[in-house]
Design a protein around this motif. Sequence first.
Motif, PDB file in Angstrom:
ATOM      1  N   UNK A   1      20.009  91.305  60.740  1.00 23.57           N
ATOM      2  CA  UNK A   1      20.753  91.080  59.500  1.00 23.57           C
ATOM      3  C   UNK A   1      22.266  90.894  59.662  1.00 23.57           C
ATOM      4  N   UNK A   2      22.819  91.224  60.801  1.00 20.63           N
ATOM      5  CA  UNK A   2      24.268  91.135  60.980  1.00 20.63           C
ATOM      6  C   UNK A   2      24.700  89.970  61.868  1.00 20.63           C
ATOM      7  N   UNK A   3      23.812  89.010  62.099  1.00 14.58           N
ATOM      8  CA  UNK A   3      24.136  87.900  62.996  1.00 14.58           C
ATOM      9  C   UNK A   3      24.593  86.683  62.197  1.00 14.58           C
ATOM     10  N   UNK A   4      25.877  86.370  62.305  1.00 18.50           N
ATOM     11  CA  UNK A   4      26.471  85.307  61.502  1.00 18.50           C
ATOM     12  C   UNK A   4      25.890  83.928  61.722  1.00 18.50           C
ATOM     13  N   UNK A   5      25.684  83.515  62.988  1.00 19.38           N
ATOM     14  CA  UNK A   5      25.133  82.179  63.248  1.00 19.38           C
ATOM     15  C   UNK A   5      23.736  82.020  62.661  1.00 19.38           C
ATOM     16  N   UNK A   6      22.969  83.074  62.704  1.00 16.40           N
ATOM     17  CA  UNK A   6      21.627  83.043  62.130  1.00 16.40           C
ATOM     18  C   UNK A   6      21.710  82.758  60.633  1.00 16.40           C
ATOM     19  N   UNK A   7      22.607  83.453  59.949  1.00 17.04           N
ATOM     20  CA  UNK A   7      22.775  83.229  58.514  1.00 17.04           C
ATOM     21  C   UNK A   7      23.286  81.814  58.230  1.00 17.04           C
ATOM     22  N   UNK A   8      24.155  81.313  59.098  1.00 16.15           N
ATOM     23  CA  UNK A   8      24.650  79.947  58.912  1.00 16.15           C
ATOM     24  C   UNK A   8      23.505  78.944  59.016  1.00 16.15           C
ATOM     25  N   UNK A   9      22.686  79.067  60.042  1.00 17.29           N
ATOM     26  CA  UNK A   9      21.558  78.145  60.199  1.00 17.29           C
ATOM     27  C   UNK A   9      20.557  78.292  59.063  1.00 17.29           C
ATOM     28  N   UNK A  10      20.357  79.513  58.612  1.00 18.16           N
ATOM     29  CA  UNK A  10      19.465  79.755  57.476  1.00 18.16           C
ATOM     30  C   UNK A  10      20.015  79.056  56.234  1.00 18.16           C
TER      31      UNK A  10
END
Length: 159
Positions: A117-126
């Motif tokens: 839940x705290x990974x910025x790139x993951x949220x960006x790709x999502x």
Amino acid sequence: ERAIEPARRASEREPGDPYLAYKHVRALIESGRHAEALAVAIGVSEKFPRQPMAAAALATAAAMANDNLRAEPAFKEWVELAPDNPDAVSSYGFFLHRTGRDREAQSLLEAATHKFPAHGNLWLNYSVVLDALGDTNAAEARQQAARLMTDEQRATLVR
């Protein structure tokens, strides 16, 4: 461009270090030398079979060179070899998006946001995938990415 030669030399000085080989491939990718990056990454993956950094190098280089037939198995291997690395699943999700498989990417990335839940790139790709699907939650995911992304993550984005 200036990082390529030092990265190559470092890789040659420490031929048993897959991380240095990965850094050489990344320098080539970031300078836009995708065909050369892929050629080096193929060699890295042959030299370091079943090693997460080698799989990451091959997956990323193949994707950037539009060699999707080589990229997909490499992404899957990277995810398998590094199940606790959010960059692996995040990158694979973005690859799925780039190849027009947004629903599959959404499912993969949504599950990953719960695991990391705290990974910025993951949220960006999502957020990119949600936006492509016209999902109203894209803006919220993009805001989450902006809050969480580190300067290092921003610097290593490859699109």
